[in-house]
Design a protein around this motif. Structure first.
Motif, PDB file in Angstrom:
ATOM      1  N   HIS A  65      23.095  67.863  48.585  1.00  0.00           N
ATOM      2  CA  HIS A  65      23.483  68.089  49.983  1.00  0.00           C
ATOM      3  C   HIS A  65      22.547  69.121  50.611  1.00  0.00           C
ATOM      4  O   HIS A  65      22.070  70.028  49.928  1.00  0.00           O
ATOM      5  CB  HIS A  65      24.929  68.592  50.067  1.00  0.00           C
ATOM      6  CG  HIS A  65      25.913  67.670  49.425  1.00  0.00           C
ATOM      7  ND1 HIS A  65      26.405  67.879  48.157  1.00  0.00           N
ATOM      8  CD2 HIS A  65      26.466  66.519  49.874  1.00  0.00           C
ATOM      9  CE1 HIS A  65      27.237  66.892  47.853  1.00  0.00           C
ATOM     10  NE2 HIS A  65      27.294  66.055  48.872  1.00  0.00           N
ATOM     11  N   HIS A  80      17.621  66.455  49.814  1.00  0.00           N
ATOM     12  CA  HIS A  80      19.026  66.063  49.943  1.00  0.00           C
ATOM     13  C   HIS A  80      19.069  64.622  50.412  1.00  0.00           C
ATOM     14  O   HIS A  80      18.104  64.110  50.973  1.00  0.00           O
ATOM     15  CB  HIS A  80      19.730  66.968  50.960  1.00  0.00           C
ATOM     16  CG  HIS A  80      18.882  67.237  52.164  1.00  0.00           C
ATOM     17  ND1 HIS A  80      18.003  68.295  52.229  1.00  0.00           N
ATOM     18  CD2 HIS A  80      18.705  66.544  53.310  1.00  0.00           C
ATOM     19  CE1 HIS A  80      17.347  68.248  53.370  1.00  0.00           C
ATOM     20  NE2 HIS A  80      17.741  67.189  54.051  1.00  0.00           N
ATOM     21  N   TYR A  81      20.225  64.024  50.197  1.00  0.00           N
ATOM     22  CA  TYR A  81      20.398  62.658  50.685  1.00  0.00           C
ATOM     23  C   TYR A  81      20.426  62.639  52.188  1.00  0.00           C
ATOM     24  O   TYR A  81      21.104  63.434  52.824  1.00  0.00           O
ATOM     25  CB  TYR A  81      21.713  62.097  50.147  1.00  0.00           C
ATOM     26  CG  TYR A  81      21.537  61.043  49.107  1.00  0.00           C
ATOM     27  CD1 TYR A  81      20.276  60.581  48.757  1.00  0.00           C
ATOM     28  CD2 TYR A  81      22.647  60.487  48.495  1.00  0.00           C
ATOM     29  CE1 TYR A  81      20.126  59.604  47.801  1.00  0.00           C
ATOM     30  CE2 TYR A  81      22.511  59.508  47.533  1.00  0.00           C
ATOM     31  CZ  TYR A  81      21.245  59.075  47.193  1.00  0.00           C
ATOM     32  OH  TYR A  81      21.111  58.116  46.249  1.00  0.00           O
ATOM     33  N   TRP A 131      23.925  62.305  54.730  1.00  0.00           N
ATOM     34  CA  TRP A 131      25.179  62.680  54.058  1.00  0.00           C
ATOM     35  C   TRP A 131      25.643  64.045  54.548  1.00  0.00           C
ATOM     36  O   TRP A 131      24.917  64.746  55.232  1.00  0.00           O
ATOM     37  CB  TRP A 131      24.957  62.752  52.539  1.00  0.00           C
ATOM     38  CG  TRP A 131      25.041  61.414  51.887  1.00  0.00           C
ATOM     39  CD1 TRP A 131      24.495  60.258  52.347  1.00  0.00           C
ATOM     40  CD2 TRP A 131      25.699  61.098  50.668  1.00  0.00           C
ATOM     41  NE1 TRP A 131      24.772  59.242  51.479  1.00  0.00           N
ATOM     42  CE2 TRP A 131      25.507  59.715  50.446  1.00  0.00           C
ATOM     43  CE3 TRP A 131      26.431  61.854  49.746  1.00  0.00           C
ATOM     44  CZ2 TRP A 131      26.033  59.076  49.328  1.00  0.00           C
ATOM     45  CZ3 TRP A 131      26.945  61.217  48.631  1.00  0.00           C
ATOM     46  CH2 TRP A 131      26.746  59.847  48.430  1.00  0.00           C
ATOM     47  N   TYR A 132      26.850  64.404  54.128  1.00  0.00           N
ATOM     48  CA  TYR A 132      27.351  65.737  54.426  1.00  0.00           C
ATOM     49  C   TYR A 132      26.245  66.749  54.121  1.00  0.00           C
ATOM     50  O   TYR A 132      25.602  66.629  53.088  1.00  0.00           O
ATOM     51  CB  TYR A 132      28.588  66.046  53.563  1.00  0.00           C
ATOM     52  CG  TYR A 132      29.106  67.433  53.810  1.00  0.00           C
ATOM     53  CD1 TYR A 132      30.008  67.674  54.825  1.00  0.00           C
ATOM     54  CD2 TYR A 132      28.618  68.513  53.060  1.00  0.00           C
ATOM     55  CE1 TYR A 132      30.441  68.969  55.089  1.00  0.00           C
ATOM     56  CE2 TYR A 132      29.040  69.801  53.329  1.00  0.00           C
ATOM     57  CZ  TYR A 132      29.955  70.015  54.336  1.00  0.00           C
ATOM     58  OH  TYR A 132      30.358  71.292  54.602  1.00  0.00           O
ATOM     59  N   HIS A 157      25.164  66.392  57.211  1.00  0.00           N
ATOM     60  CA  HIS A 157      24.503  65.651  58.295  1.00  0.00           C
ATOM     61  C   HIS A 157      23.439  66.473  59.013  1.00  0.00           C
ATOM     62  O   HIS A 157      23.198  66.293  60.200  1.00  0.00           O
ATOM     63  CB  HIS A 157      25.547  65.098  59.284  1.00  0.00           C
ATOM     64  CG  HIS A 157      26.627  64.340  58.589  1.00  0.00           C
ATOM     65  ND1 HIS A 157      26.423  63.108  58.004  1.00  0.00           N
ATOM     66  CD2 HIS A 157      27.917  64.667  58.323  1.00  0.00           C
ATOM     67  CE1 HIS A 157      27.546  62.705  57.430  1.00  0.00           C
ATOM     68  NE2 HIS A 157      28.459  63.631  57.601  1.00  0.00           N
ATOM     69  N   LYS A 201      17.924  56.426  49.380  1.00  0.00           N
ATOM     70  CA  LYS A 201      18.849  56.082  48.297  1.00  0.00           C
ATOM     71  C   LYS A 201      18.161  55.707  46.990  1.00  0.00           C
ATOM     72  O   LYS A 201      18.704  55.904  45.914  1.00  0.00           O
ATOM     73  CB  LYS A 201      19.696  54.889  48.743  1.00  0.00           C
ATOM     74  CG  LYS A 201      20.838  55.273  49.635  1.00  0.00           C
ATOM     75  CD  LYS A 201      21.949  55.824  48.797  1.00  0.00           C
ATOM     76  CE  LYS A 201      23.219  55.974  49.627  1.00  0.00           C
ATOM     77  NZ  LYS A 201      24.281  56.570  48.848  1.00  0.00           N
TER      78      LYS A 201
END
Ligand SMILES: [Zn+2]
Length: 350
Positions: free
Chosen positions: A169, A190-191, A194-195, A197, A220
């Motif tokens: 995150h 981080h992705y 995702w949270y 954001h 991903k």
């Protein structure tokens, strides 16, 4: 290079970190550290230096947090449960663990500066990288590494501090604390989307800090080798052109493929490579202090196994850790994107 010189590994641990009980079904639960400490006792009892944390002082906490927020946290001692944020419930003793998490990171830094250890892993909770100046969020109460960075600057005069955040995150708390400053250089993978954001490519800092925040949002399909190539290239240049005096690592393990929060393709090999890279950077910087602090990681077996992998690398012989990170197509693509965005700032790019 000292052939075969063992690295003295400091480990910050304390059973009082279990006092923070955010609720029976909360993923950031005491069992995370219980499982890690059990592994430490079994695998590393005689090979690491245990460092006893102390409670951070309010003066230290207020280096980055507002007095109003600090008072709000302290008042949670009066009630069985309080929600600091919808995802950040605390019990009446959580404030002790929170003060100790910051204090553990500070103690770890001091242990390296005094020569008790060469590198330190603060195995603390609650995590810290989402905590904001005036509020807790994302399971975080105080910004453990944010306070440590500021403290290292004010107390010891470090003026080029690199924070590497490999939690899956984005560490929006750390980013916001230092967004307008160049004393702290923040790099996060981080992705994407995702949270919490935040952490898009274009978030690069502001004012004096422009170019000192590097966000590397990951797609991903990222694999271990892509991540390692990306990190090795970016951080190699950061070492050369920013020349950090201290490295702090927001070491989250929720990027592991088995972790319910991450669902990536990453494995322990990513954390092995990242730790090898941190040791390479330490050496390249003339044995600069490297402090890792636990952030996320919610699947107990992969969390324990990832932490074990990191400590295995840290405690290996210095001459054995030289790692290579061959280019990958995706890694090169992400590197090029970062380079295009940051080239104009002339901060870390060639
Ligand atoms: Zn996380």
């Amino acid at each position: 290079m000292d052939q075969g010189k063992n690295i003295k590994v400091g480990i910050v641990r304390d059973d009082r970190y279990m006092l923070h009980r955010p609720g029976l079904v909360h993923p950031e639960r005491p069992d995370r550290l219980k499982a890690i400490y059990k592994m430490l006792d079994k695998d590393f009892a005689s090979t690491v230096t245990n460092i006893q944390p102390e409670l951070a002082t309010l003066e230290q906490i207020e280096l980055v947090h507002t007095p109003t927020y600090v008072r709000k946290v302290l008042r949670t001692a009066d009630r069985d449960f309080t929600n600091l944020a919808p995802d950040t419930p605390v019990c009446s003793k959580s404030y002790i663990a929170a003060l100790l998490a910051v204090g553990g990171c500070i103690k770890g830094l001091q242990a390296m500066l005094s020569g008790r250890c060469d590198v330190c892993f603060a195995l603390v909770r609650p995590p810290g990288h989402h905590a904001q100046r005036d509020r807790g969020e994302g399971f975080c109460i105080f910004n453990n590494l944010g306070v440590t960075a500021r403290f290292s600057n004010e107390r010891y005069g470090f003026s080029r501090i690199l924070i590497v955040d490999w939690d899956i995150h984005h560490g929006n708390g750390i980013q916001n604390l230092f967004y307008g400053e160049k004393d702290v250089f923040y790099v996060s993978t981080h992705y994407r989307g995702w949270y919490p954001h935040t952490g898009d490519w274009g978030e690069t800092g502001t004012g004096e800090g422009l170019g000192y925040t590097v966000n590397l949002p990951l797609p991903k399909n990222i694999q271990d080798n892509d991540l390692l190539y990306l990190y090795s290239q970016v951080l190699g240049l950061v070492m050369k052109n920013y020349r950090p005096e201290l490295i702090l690592v927001a070491a989250g393990f929720d990027g592991h493929c088995d972790d319910p929060m991450g669902r990536t393709h990453l494995t322990e090999m990513a954390y092995k490579g990242l730790t090898e890279l941190m040791l390479d950077l330490q050496e390249a910087g003339g044995n600069l202090p490297v402090l890792l602090a636990l952030e996320g990681g919610y699947h107990l077996p992969s969390l324990v196994s990832s932490v074990r992998t990191v400590i295995n690398v840290l405690s290996g012989k210095r001459s054995n850790h030289r790692a290579t990170f061959p280019p990958t197509e995706l890694g090169a693509e992400l590197l090029e994107k970062a380079y295009q965005i940051h080239r104009g700032y002339h901060v870390w790019t060639d």
